[in-house]
Design a protein around this motif. Sequence first.
Motif, mmCIF file in Angstrom:
data_model
loop_
_atom_site.group_PDB
_atom_site.id
_atom_site.type_symbol
_atom_site.label_atom_id
_atom_site.label_comp_id
_atom_site.label_asym_id
_atom_site.label_seq_id
_atom_site.Cartn_x
_atom_site.Cartn_y
_atom_site.Cartn_z
ATOM 1 N N GLY A 120 0.823 -1.201 0.000
ATOM 2 C CA GLY A 120 0.000 0.000 0.000
ATOM 3 C C GLY A 120 0.856 1.250 0.000
ATOM 4 N N SER A 121 0.199 2.394 -0.024
ATOM 5 C CA SER A 121 0.921 3.676 -0.048
ATOM 6 C C SER A 121 0.396 4.639 1.011
ATOM 7 N N GLU A 122 -0.476 4.158 1.893
ATOM 8 C CA GLU A 122 -1.049 5.022 2.919
ATOM 9 C C GLU A 122 -0.019 5.396 3.988
ATOM 10 N N SER A 123 -0.413 6.333 4.859
ATOM 11 C CA SER A 123 0.456 6.783 5.952
ATOM 12 C C SER A 123 0.041 6.111 7.255
ATOM 13 N N ILE A 124 1.029 5.614 7.994
ATOM 14 C CA ILE A 124 0.763 4.879 9.230
ATOM 15 C C ILE A 124 1.603 5.457 10.367
ATOM 16 N N LEU A 125 0.961 5.688 11.510
ATOM 17 C CA LEU A 125 1.670 6.109 12.719
ATOM 18 C C LEU A 125 1.851 4.884 13.609
ATOM 19 N N VAL A 126 3.108 4.497 13.835
ATOM 20 C CA VAL A 126 3.437 3.337 14.664
ATOM 21 C C VAL A 126 3.785 3.811 16.073
ATOM 22 N N VAL A 127 3.058 3.299 17.063
ATOM 23 C CA VAL A 127 3.291 3.680 18.458
ATOM 24 C C VAL A 127 3.705 2.432 19.238
ATOM 25 N N GLU A 128 4.956 2.400 19.664
ATOM 26 C CA GLU A 128 5.514 1.226 20.341
ATOM 27 C C GLU A 128 6.627 1.691 21.272
ATOM 28 N N LEU A 148 6.659 -2.633 2.653
ATOM 29 C CA LEU A 148 5.354 -2.845 2.017
ATOM 30 C C LEU A 148 4.868 -1.610 1.265
ATOM 31 N N GLY A 149 5.639 -0.519 1.331
ATOM 32 C CA GLY A 149 5.307 0.669 0.557
ATOM 33 C C GLY A 149 4.649 1.800 1.317
ATOM 34 N N TYR A 150 4.412 1.616 2.617
ATOM 35 C CA TYR A 150 3.709 2.630 3.397
ATOM 36 C C TYR A 150 4.645 3.753 3.848
ATOM 37 N N THR A 151 4.061 4.932 4.078
ATOM 38 C CA THR A 151 4.785 6.061 4.663
ATOM 39 C C THR A 151 4.616 5.968 6.176
ATOM 40 N N ILE A 152 5.727 6.014 6.907
ATOM 41 C CA ILE A 152 5.677 5.729 8.337
ATOM 42 C C ILE A 152 6.080 6.923 9.196
ATOM 43 N N PHE A 153 5.259 7.178 10.217
ATOM 44 C CA PHE A 153 5.600 8.075 11.316
ATOM 45 C C PHE A 153 5.730 7.183 12.549
ATOM 46 N N GLU A 154 6.503 7.612 13.540
ATOM 47 C CA GLU A 154 6.673 6.763 14.715
ATOM 48 C C GLU A 154 6.685 7.572 16.001
ATOM 49 N N ALA A 155 6.249 6.915 17.077
ATOM 50 C CA ALA A 155 6.252 7.522 18.406
ATOM 51 C C ALA A 155 6.575 6.437 19.423
ATOM 52 N N SER A 156 7.304 6.810 20.470
ATOM 53 C CA SER A 156 7.742 5.833 21.468
ATOM 54 C C SER A 156 6.786 5.722 22.653
ATOM 55 N N SER A 157 5.707 6.491 22.632
ATOM 56 C CA SER A 157 4.731 6.431 23.722
ATOM 57 C C SER A 157 3.398 6.988 23.248
ATOM 58 N N GLY A 158 2.356 6.699 24.010
ATOM 59 C CA GLY A 158 1.048 7.245 23.687
ATOM 60 C C GLY A 158 1.035 8.760 23.799
ATOM 61 N N ILE A 159 1.743 9.279 24.794
ATOM 62 C CA ILE A 159 1.817 10.728 24.995
ATOM 63 C C ILE A 159 2.460 11.409 23.793
ATOM 64 N N GLU A 160 3.585 10.853 23.326
ATOM 65 C CA GLU A 160 4.282 11.431 22.175
ATOM 66 C C GLU A 160 3.411 11.374 20.923
ATOM 67 N N ALA A 161 2.715 10.265 20.737
ATOM 68 C CA ALA A 161 1.851 10.115 19.562
ATOM 69 C C ALA A 161 0.721 11.138 19.579
ATOM 70 N N LEU A 162 0.114 11.329 20.743
ATOM 71 C CA LEU A 162 -0.986 12.280 20.861
ATOM 72 C C LEU A 162 -0.506 13.702 20.580
ATOM 73 N N GLU A 163 0.675 14.044 21.072
ATOM 74 C CA GLU A 163 1.244 15.373 20.819
ATOM 75 C C GLU A 163 1.495 15.582 19.327
ATOM 76 N N MET A 164 1.966 14.537 18.653
ATOM 77 C CA MET A 164 2.207 14.626 17.210
ATOM 78 C C MET A 164 0.903 14.910 16.464
ATOM 79 N N ILE A 165 -0.149 14.213 16.852
ATOM 80 C CA ILE A 165 -1.450 14.395 16.210
ATOM 81 C C ILE A 165 -1.994 15.794 16.494
ATOM 82 N N GLU A 166 -1.920 16.214 17.756
ATOM 83 C CA GLU A 166 -2.464 17.512 18.158
ATOM 84 C C GLU A 166 -1.735 18.676 17.486
#
Length: 216
Positions: free
Chosen positions: A93-101, A117-135
């Motif tokens: 695929g070619s969609e964008s995925i945020l990986v939180v681990e 697999l062709g996806y564009t990836i963003f990453e965060a090491s915690s739920g807090i970091e991921a939420l801040e990225m989205i916000e």
Amino acid sequence: GDYVLITVTDNGIGMNEETREKAFEPFYTTKCEGKGTGLGLSTVYGAVKQSKGFIDVYSEEGRGTTIRIYIPKAQSNSIQYDQVQRLATIETGSESILVVEDDNTLRKMIKLMLKKLGYTIFEASSGIEALEMIEKGKSKGIDLLLTDVIMPKLNGSELAEKVKRINPGIKILFTSGYTNNAIEHHGILNNSRFFISKPFSLRDLADKVHEVLEAG
């Protein structure tokens, strides 16, 4: 790839969050002075990482602890024709995925698999970091949130709920190395949510991500 799973469980006093977070640190021990070196779990952790495996700890105070060790399975030199055919038809695929681990090694592995697999990836090491990225809009256009279930401070379920309020159209895929009972205890699994259990192969991940993205 395939892994061999080693599980060790006890019914002791369990560990609180602070102890779990420090369990693999060298010289950290909860035993009385002179009763422990604090090197037991850190030695195990080092050996597992050297074997390119990973280790998970699930513990509840008063109920005991479960440690799961995943070691890569030795592969045969011969590859069957049907295995080659199966890999040749793998979903991409070619969609964008945020990986939180919160496990750095595992997060990097998942990132590499999804990029392959062709996806564009963003990453965060915690739920807090991921939420801040989205916000803050640092990860605009995210199609899928792939998040670990059990994380400190903000777990996968709580993160998904908050992200859904910001981006109602985002798809959610949960993952964990814990048993179904442990996940259900945290209120994660139900019929309306997607879940993939660790460890998973490239094919398993590809199929599940495709399934979630295509779901209505």
